[in-house]
Scaffold this active site. Structure first.
Site, short mmCIF file in Angstrom:
data_model
loop_
_atom_site.label_atom_id
_atom_site.label_comp_id
_atom_site.label_asym_id
_atom_site.label_seq_id
_atom_site.Cartn_x
_atom_site.Cartn_y
_atom_site.Cartn_z
N ASP A 143 33.14 34.04 17.74
CA ASP A 143 32.11 33.04 17.96
C ASP A 143 31.18 33.00 16.74
OD1 ASP A 143 30.47 35.22 18.20
OD2 ASP A 143 30.12 35.00 20.34
N CYS B 141 47.48 44.03 44.11
CA CYS B 141 47.46 44.11 42.65
C CYS B 141 48.45 45.15 42.15
CB CYS B 141 46.05 44.45 42.18
SG CYS B 141 45.88 44.56 40.38
N CYS C 64 45.44 50.09 40.18
CA CYS C 64 45.81 49.99 41.59
C CYS C 64 47.12 50.71 41.90
CB CYS C 64 45.91 48.52 41.99
SG CYS C 64 44.31 47.68 41.98
N CYS D 165 48.33 46.34 38.89
CA CYS D 165 47.83 46.87 37.63
C CYS D 165 47.91 48.40 37.62
CB CYS D 165 46.40 46.41 37.36
SG CYS D 165 45.11 47.31 38.26
N ASP E 205 36.21 32.34 28.01
CA ASP E 205 35.86 33.72 27.69
C ASP E 205 34.61 34.09 28.46
OD1 ASP E 205 33.30 34.42 25.73
OD2 ASP E 205 33.88 32.31 25.71
N HIS F 197 41.23 47.02 35.75
CA HIS F 197 41.58 46.20 36.92
C HIS F 197 41.00 44.80 36.81
CE1 HIS F 197 42.17 44.79 41.00
NE2 HIS F 197 40.89 44.45 40.97
#
Length: 379
Positions: free
Chosen positions: A95, A307, A312, A309, A269, A338
Protein backbone atom coordinates in the site's frame (compact mmCIF):
# COMPACT_ATOMS: atom_id res chain seq x y z
CA UNK A 1 6.22 -1.85 -23.27
CA UNK A 2 5.63 -4.98 -21.19
CA UNK A 3 2.67 -4.63 -18.84
CA UNK A 4 3.43 -5.96 -15.37
CA UNK A 5 -0.18 -6.67 -14.29
CA UNK A 6 -3.00 -8.02 -16.44
CA UNK A 7 -6.49 -9.26 -15.62
CA UNK A 8 -8.13 -12.29 -17.23
CA UNK A 9 -11.91 -12.68 -16.88
CA UNK A 10 -12.83 -16.36 -16.61
CA UNK A 11 -16.55 -16.23 -15.91
CA UNK A 12 -19.32 -14.01 -14.62
CA UNK A 13 -21.88 -15.50 -12.26
CA UNK A 14 -25.32 -15.53 -13.91
CA UNK A 15 -27.05 -15.38 -10.55
CA UNK A 16 -25.12 -12.52 -8.94
CA UNK A 17 -22.95 -10.81 -11.54
CA UNK A 18 -19.79 -11.56 -9.52
CA UNK A 19 -16.73 -12.34 -11.57
CA UNK A 20 -14.18 -15.11 -11.53
CA UNK A 21 -10.76 -14.15 -12.84
CA UNK A 22 -7.00 -14.27 -12.71
CA UNK A 23 -4.55 -11.46 -12.07
CA UNK A 24 -1.24 -12.17 -13.81
CA UNK A 25 1.82 -10.77 -12.02
CA UNK A 26 5.62 -11.14 -12.30
CA UNK A 27 5.55 -13.58 -9.35
CA UNK A 28 2.58 -15.69 -10.33
CA UNK A 29 -1.16 -15.82 -10.86
CA UNK A 30 -3.73 -14.65 -8.33
CA UNK A 31 -7.09 -16.43 -8.53
CA UNK A 32 -9.90 -13.94 -7.88
CA UNK A 33 -11.93 -13.00 -5.93
CA UNK A 34 -9.14 -13.29 -3.37
CA UNK A 35 -8.28 -12.28 0.18
CA UNK A 36 -4.78 -10.96 0.86
CA UNK A 37 -3.28 -11.63 4.31
CA UNK A 38 -1.60 -8.49 5.65
CA UNK A 39 2.13 -8.65 6.38
CA UNK A 40 2.54 -5.07 7.58
CA UNK A 41 6.26 -5.21 8.41
CA UNK A 42 7.31 -7.83 5.84
CA UNK A 43 5.73 -10.62 7.86
CA UNK A 44 2.20 -11.85 8.48
CA UNK A 45 2.22 -11.80 12.28
CA UNK A 46 3.34 -15.18 13.74
CA UNK A 47 3.12 -16.93 10.34
CA UNK A 48 6.00 -18.22 8.23
CA UNK A 49 5.99 -17.97 4.43
CA UNK A 50 5.84 -21.77 4.32
CA UNK A 51 2.67 -21.78 6.43
CA UNK A 52 1.07 -19.16 4.18
CA UNK A 53 1.86 -21.31 1.17
CA UNK A 54 0.44 -24.38 2.93
CA UNK A 55 -2.89 -22.56 3.28
CA UNK A 56 -2.54 -21.43 -0.38
CA UNK A 57 -2.30 -17.68 0.05
CA UNK A 58 -1.78 -16.37 -3.49
CA UNK A 59 -0.64 -12.89 -2.48
CA UNK A 60 0.20 -10.94 0.68
CA UNK A 61 0.25 -7.24 1.46
CA UNK A 62 3.04 -5.21 3.07
CA UNK A 63 3.06 -1.62 4.28
CA UNK A 64 5.09 1.16 2.69
CA UNK A 65 4.89 3.48 5.71
CA UNK A 66 6.14 0.92 8.21
CA UNK A 67 8.92 -0.41 5.98
CA UNK A 68 10.02 3.17 5.24
CA UNK A 69 10.42 3.73 9.00
CA UNK A 70 12.16 0.40 9.59
CA UNK A 71 14.26 -1.22 8.33
CA UNK A 72 14.25 1.36 5.51
CA UNK A 73 13.58 0.81 1.82
CA UNK A 74 17.26 1.14 0.89
CA UNK A 75 18.15 -1.88 3.02
CA UNK A 76 15.34 -3.91 1.45
CA UNK A 77 16.60 -2.90 -1.99
CA UNK A 78 20.14 -3.92 -1.02
CA UNK A 79 18.77 -7.31 0.06
CA UNK A 80 17.35 -7.87 -3.44
CA UNK A 81 13.86 -6.54 -2.85
CA UNK A 82 11.02 -7.50 -0.56
CA UNK A 83 10.53 -10.97 -2.03
CA UNK A 84 14.08 -12.04 -1.23
CA UNK A 85 14.22 -10.10 2.02
CA UNK A 86 11.25 -12.00 3.46
CA UNK A 87 11.68 -15.25 1.49
CA UNK A 88 8.32 -15.01 -0.29
CA UNK A 89 8.28 -15.90 -3.99
CA UNK A 90 4.60 -15.23 -4.68
CA UNK A 91 2.99 -11.86 -5.46
CA UNK A 92 3.21 -8.94 -3.02
CA UNK A 93 1.12 -5.77 -2.92
CA UNK A 94 2.40 -2.71 -1.07
CA UNK A 95 0.00 0.00 0.00
CA UNK A 96 1.08 3.60 -0.45
CA UNK A 97 1.36 4.50 3.22
CA UNK A 98 -1.39 7.08 2.79
CA UNK A 99 -3.83 5.49 5.21
CA UNK A 100 -1.19 5.18 7.94
CA UNK A 101 0.05 8.74 7.47
CA UNK A 102 -3.42 10.21 7.52
CA UNK A 103 -4.35 8.22 10.61
CA UNK A 104 -1.67 10.26 12.43
CA UNK A 105 -4.08 13.18 12.69
CA UNK A 106 -2.17 14.82 15.52
CA UNK A 107 1.22 14.32 13.90
CA UNK A 108 0.82 15.34 10.26
CA UNK A 109 0.42 18.36 7.99
CA UNK A 110 -1.03 18.02 4.48
CA UNK A 111 0.13 20.27 1.65
CA UNK A 112 -0.15 19.99 -2.12
CA UNK A 113 3.42 18.75 -2.20
CA UNK A 114 2.83 15.87 0.21
CA UNK A 115 2.49 15.10 3.91
CA UNK A 116 4.81 16.11 6.70
CA UNK A 117 4.45 13.89 9.75
CA UNK A 118 6.21 12.64 12.84
CA UNK A 119 7.20 9.01 13.23
CA UNK A 120 5.05 7.13 15.70
CA UNK A 121 8.24 5.30 16.74
CA UNK A 122 10.53 8.13 17.82
CA UNK A 123 8.89 11.43 16.84
CA UNK A 124 11.29 12.18 13.97
CA UNK A 125 9.94 14.66 11.42
CA UNK A 126 9.47 12.93 8.04
CA UNK A 127 7.91 13.70 4.66
CA UNK A 128 6.19 11.54 2.06
CA UNK A 129 5.14 12.88 -1.33
CA UNK A 130 3.76 10.95 -4.30
CA UNK A 131 7.29 10.84 -5.68
CA UNK A 132 8.69 9.54 -2.38
CA UNK A 133 5.99 6.87 -2.17
CA UNK A 134 7.03 5.67 -5.64
CA UNK A 135 10.71 5.71 -4.71
CA UNK A 136 10.04 3.58 -1.64
CA UNK A 137 7.82 1.07 -3.45
CA UNK A 138 10.16 0.83 -6.43
CA UNK A 139 12.93 -0.06 -3.96
CA UNK A 140 10.70 -2.64 -2.24
CA UNK A 141 10.01 -4.27 -5.60
CA UNK A 142 6.40 -5.31 -4.98
CA UNK A 143 4.34 -6.69 -7.86
CA UNK A 144 1.52 -4.23 -7.21
CA UNK A 145 2.12 -0.71 -5.90
CA UNK A 146 -0.50 1.76 -4.74
CA UNK A 147 -0.65 5.43 -5.66
CA UNK A 148 -0.24 7.87 -2.77
CA UNK A 149 -3.66 9.13 -1.75
CA UNK A 150 -5.49 10.91 1.03
CA UNK A 151 -8.02 8.79 2.91
CA UNK A 152 -10.66 11.13 4.38
CA UNK A 153 -12.40 10.08 7.60
CA UNK A 154 -16.05 9.16 7.96
CA UNK A 155 -18.08 11.22 8.35
CA UNK A 156 -16.54 14.27 6.70
CA UNK A 157 -17.95 17.49 5.25
CA UNK A 158 -18.58 17.54 1.50
CA UNK A 159 -16.18 20.39 0.75
CA UNK A 160 -13.33 18.74 2.63
CA UNK A 161 -13.87 15.42 0.83
CA UNK A 162 -14.09 17.24 -2.51
CA UNK A 163 -10.75 18.99 -2.02
CA UNK A 164 -9.17 15.79 -0.70
CA UNK A 165 -10.42 13.72 -3.63
CA UNK A 166 -9.22 16.25 -6.20
CA UNK A 167 -5.79 16.25 -4.54
CA UNK A 168 -5.71 12.45 -4.67
CA UNK A 169 -6.25 12.62 -8.45
CA UNK A 170 -3.42 15.12 -8.86
CA UNK A 171 -1.17 12.97 -6.70
CA UNK A 172 -2.07 9.90 -8.78
CA UNK A 173 -0.85 11.67 -11.93
CA UNK A 174 2.42 12.53 -10.18
CA UNK A 175 2.79 8.89 -9.10
CA UNK A 176 2.45 7.74 -12.71
CA UNK A 177 5.18 10.14 -13.80
CA UNK A 178 7.50 9.12 -10.95
CA UNK A 179 7.00 5.35 -11.30
CA UNK A 180 10.41 3.99 -12.27
CA UNK A 181 9.64 0.32 -12.96
CA UNK A 182 6.38 0.02 -14.94
CA UNK A 183 7.75 -3.00 -16.81
CA UNK A 184 7.78 -5.21 -13.69
CA UNK A 185 5.65 -3.36 -11.11
CA UNK A 186 1.99 -2.51 -11.64
CA UNK A 187 0.64 0.73 -10.16
CA UNK A 188 -2.99 0.88 -8.97
CA UNK A 189 -4.90 4.11 -8.43
CA UNK A 190 -7.26 4.59 -5.47
CA UNK A 191 -10.77 5.94 -6.02
CA UNK A 192 -11.83 8.20 -3.16
CA UNK A 193 -14.85 10.43 -2.55
CA UNK A 194 -16.22 9.35 0.80
CA UNK A 195 -19.93 8.56 0.82
CA UNK A 196 -20.69 11.18 -1.88
CA UNK A 197 -21.80 9.60 -5.15
CA UNK A 198 -20.84 12.54 -7.35
CA UNK A 199 -17.33 12.70 -5.85
CA UNK A 200 -16.83 8.95 -6.32
CA UNK A 201 -17.94 9.32 -9.93
CA UNK A 202 -15.56 12.21 -10.58
CA UNK A 203 -12.68 10.38 -8.89
CA UNK A 204 -13.29 7.27 -11.00
CA UNK A 205 -13.50 9.33 -14.18
CA UNK A 206 -10.30 11.23 -13.40
CA UNK A 207 -8.32 8.11 -12.55
CA UNK A 208 -9.57 5.83 -15.32
CA UNK A 209 -8.59 8.50 -17.84
CA UNK A 210 -4.98 7.96 -16.73
CA UNK A 211 -5.11 4.25 -17.67
CA UNK A 212 -3.71 2.56 -14.57
CA UNK A 213 -3.37 -1.26 -14.73
CA UNK A 214 -5.74 -1.64 -11.76
CA UNK A 215 -8.05 0.32 -9.48
CA UNK A 216 -8.74 0.26 -5.76
CA UNK A 217 -11.69 1.67 -3.87
CA UNK A 218 -10.42 3.39 -0.73
CA UNK A 219 -11.97 5.32 2.10
CA UNK A 220 -14.35 2.52 3.09
CA UNK A 221 -14.41 0.32 6.19
CA UNK A 222 -13.45 3.44 8.15
CA UNK A 223 -16.46 3.48 10.44
CA UNK A 224 -19.37 3.87 8.05
CA UNK A 225 -22.36 1.48 8.26
CA UNK A 226 -21.98 -1.50 5.95
CA UNK A 227 -25.12 -0.44 4.09
CA UNK A 228 -23.29 2.76 3.12
CA UNK A 229 -20.23 0.78 2.00
CA UNK A 230 -22.33 -1.47 -0.21
CA UNK A 231 -24.15 1.54 -1.67
CA UNK A 232 -20.82 3.19 -2.53
CA UNK A 233 -19.66 -0.02 -4.20
CA UNK A 234 -22.85 -0.28 -6.22
CA UNK A 235 -22.40 3.12 -7.83
CA UNK A 236 -18.58 3.06 -8.04
CA UNK A 237 -17.66 -0.41 -9.35
CA UNK A 238 -19.59 0.03 -12.64
CA UNK A 239 -17.41 3.08 -13.37
CA UNK A 240 -14.21 0.99 -13.32
CA UNK A 241 -12.80 -0.85 -16.36
CA UNK A 242 -14.04 -4.44 -16.71
CA UNK A 243 -10.67 -5.62 -18.04
CA UNK A 244 -8.66 -4.55 -14.99
CA UNK A 245 -8.53 -5.72 -11.34
CA UNK A 246 -10.75 -4.07 -8.72
CA UNK A 247 -9.50 -3.93 -5.15
CA UNK A 248 -11.54 -3.03 -2.05
CA UNK A 249 -9.09 -1.84 0.59
CA UNK A 250 -9.23 -2.75 4.28
CA UNK A 251 -12.17 -5.18 4.17
CA UNK A 252 -11.96 -8.68 5.64
CA UNK A 253 -15.11 -9.74 7.51
CA UNK A 254 -16.71 -12.83 5.93
CA UNK A 255 -19.98 -11.07 5.11
CA UNK A 256 -18.21 -8.13 3.45
CA UNK A 257 -16.00 -10.45 1.39
CA UNK A 258 -19.07 -12.18 -0.01
CA UNK A 259 -21.07 -8.99 -0.52
CA UNK A 260 -18.07 -7.27 -2.10
CA UNK A 261 -17.57 -10.17 -4.50
CA UNK A 262 -21.24 -9.98 -5.49
CA UNK A 263 -20.69 -6.32 -6.34
CA UNK A 264 -17.74 -7.06 -8.63
CA UNK A 265 -14.67 -6.76 -6.37
CA UNK A 266 -11.67 -8.98 -7.15
CA UNK A 267 -9.23 -8.32 -4.29
CA UNK A 268 -9.58 -7.67 -0.55
CA UNK A 269 -7.21 -7.18 2.39
CA UNK A 270 -7.58 -6.63 6.12
CA UNK A 271 -5.75 -7.10 9.42
CA UNK A 272 -9.00 -8.38 10.97
CA UNK A 273 -8.25 -12.15 10.99
CA UNK A 274 -4.80 -11.75 12.53
CA UNK A 275 -5.78 -8.98 14.95
CA UNK A 276 -8.76 -10.78 16.48
CA UNK A 277 -6.77 -14.03 16.60
CA UNK A 278 -4.36 -12.41 19.04
CA UNK A 279 -7.30 -11.73 21.33
CA UNK A 280 -8.55 -15.31 21.12
CA UNK A 281 -11.41 -14.65 18.68
CA UNK A 282 -11.83 -17.10 15.81
CA UNK A 283 -14.04 -17.37 12.75
CA UNK A 284 -15.83 -20.68 12.33
CA UNK A 285 -18.43 -22.08 9.97
CA UNK A 286 -21.03 -21.46 12.68
CA UNK A 287 -19.98 -17.93 13.58
CA UNK A 288 -17.58 -16.14 15.88
CA UNK A 289 -16.02 -18.19 18.68
CA UNK A 290 -14.10 -16.57 21.55
CA UNK A 291 -11.83 -19.40 22.63
CA UNK A 292 -10.79 -17.66 25.86
CA UNK A 293 -14.27 -18.18 27.30
CA UNK A 294 -14.45 -20.47 30.33
CA UNK A 295 -16.95 -22.84 28.67
CA UNK A 296 -14.15 -24.16 26.43
CA UNK A 297 -11.81 -25.06 29.30
CA UNK A 298 -12.53 -28.79 28.96
CA UNK A 299 -13.74 -28.87 25.34
CA UNK A 300 -11.59 -31.41 23.52
CA UNK A 301 -13.15 -30.78 20.12
CA UNK A 302 -11.55 -28.70 17.33
CA UNK A 303 -12.14 -24.99 16.90
CA UNK A 304 -14.36 -25.76 13.91
CA UNK A 305 -15.42 -29.36 13.17
CA UNK A 306 -15.99 -28.37 9.54
CA UNK A 307 -12.44 -27.03 9.10
CA UNK A 308 -9.49 -29.02 7.74
CA UNK A 309 -6.73 -26.55 8.68
CA UNK A 310 -3.59 -27.49 10.62
CA UNK A 311 -5.02 -26.07 13.85
CA UNK A 312 -8.35 -27.87 13.68
CA UNK A 313 -6.78 -31.13 12.57
CA UNK A 314 -4.30 -31.30 15.44
CA UNK A 315 -5.41 -29.28 18.47
CA UNK A 316 -8.42 -28.97 20.75
CA UNK A 317 -10.29 -25.92 21.98
CA UNK A 318 -9.17 -26.72 25.53
CA UNK A 319 -5.51 -26.80 24.53
CA UNK A 320 -5.69 -23.57 22.55
CA UNK A 321 -7.52 -21.85 25.40
CA UNK A 322 -4.84 -23.06 27.82
CA UNK A 323 -2.07 -21.64 25.61
CA UNK A 324 -3.76 -18.26 25.33
CA UNK A 325 -4.51 -18.03 29.05
CA UNK A 326 -0.86 -18.92 29.73
CA UNK A 327 0.33 -16.22 27.26
CA UNK A 328 2.04 -18.81 25.09
CA UNK A 329 2.82 -17.52 21.58
CA UNK A 330 1.93 -20.88 20.04
CA UNK A 331 -1.71 -20.26 20.95
CA UNK A 332 -1.73 -17.06 18.90
CA UNK A 333 -0.06 -18.88 16.03
CA UNK A 334 -2.80 -21.52 16.08
CA UNK A 335 -5.70 -19.04 16.13
CA UNK A 336 -4.02 -16.92 13.45
CA UNK A 337 -3.45 -19.92 11.21
CA UNK A 338 -7.08 -20.94 11.57
CA UNK A 339 -8.53 -17.48 10.85
CA UNK A 340 -6.41 -16.97 7.74
CA UNK A 341 -7.20 -20.48 6.49
CA UNK A 342 -10.89 -19.83 7.13
CA UNK A 343 -10.98 -16.69 4.96
CA UNK A 344 -8.84 -18.21 2.21
CA UNK A 345 -11.15 -21.26 2.13
CA UNK A 346 -14.15 -18.93 2.10
CA UNK A 347 -12.78 -17.25 -1.03
CA UNK A 348 -12.20 -20.65 -2.66
CA UNK A 349 -15.85 -21.44 -1.92
CA UNK A 350 -16.89 -18.08 -3.37
CA UNK A 351 -14.93 -18.78 -6.55
CA UNK A 352 -16.56 -22.21 -6.85
CA UNK A 353 -20.01 -20.71 -6.33
CA UNK A 354 -19.34 -18.17 -9.09
CA UNK A 355 -18.22 -20.96 -11.40
CA UNK A 356 -21.48 -22.78 -10.70
CA UNK A 357 -23.71 -19.65 -10.95
CA UNK A 358 -24.95 -19.92 -7.36
CA UNK A 359 -23.22 -17.19 -5.36
CA UNK A 360 -26.46 -15.67 -4.01
CA UNK A 361 -27.57 -19.09 -2.78
CA UNK A 362 -24.14 -19.59 -1.23
CA UNK A 363 -24.38 -16.23 0.53
CA UNK A 364 -27.79 -17.02 2.00
CA UNK A 365 -26.68 -20.45 3.21
CA UNK A 366 -23.44 -19.09 4.68
CA UNK A 367 -25.16 -16.21 6.47
CA UNK A 368 -27.78 -18.52 7.91
CA UNK A 369 -25.21 -20.93 9.33
CA UNK A 370 -22.85 -18.16 10.44
CA UNK A 371 -25.61 -16.40 12.33
CA UNK A 372 -25.62 -13.21 10.27
CA UNK A 373 -29.17 -11.99 10.52
CA UNK A 374 -28.21 -8.52 9.29
CA UNK A 375 -25.01 -7.26 7.68
CA UNK A 376 -24.20 -4.81 10.46
CA UNK A 377 -23.04 -7.67 12.67
CA UNK A 378 -19.84 -7.95 10.66
CA UNK A 379 -18.25 -11.19 11.76
Amino acid sequence: MTVAITYELIKQCKQSGARLGRVHTPHGIIETPTFMPVGTQATVKTMSPEELKAMDAHIILSNTYHLFLRPGHELVKKAGGLHKFMNWDRPILTDSGGFQVFSLSERRKITEEGVEFRSHLNGDKLFISPEKAMEIQNALGSDIMMAFDECPPYPAEYEYVKQSTERTSRWAERCLKAHGRPQDQGLFAIVQGGAYEDLRRQSALDLTSMDFPGYAIGGLSVGEPKAVMYEVLEHTVPLLPTHKPRYLMGVGSPDALIEGSIRGIDMFDCVLPTRIARNGTTMTSEGRLVIRNAKFAEDLGPLDPACSCYTCTNYSRAYIRHLLKADETFGIRLTTYHNLHFLLQLMRDVRQAIMEDRLLDFRDSFFDKYGLVDNEKGF
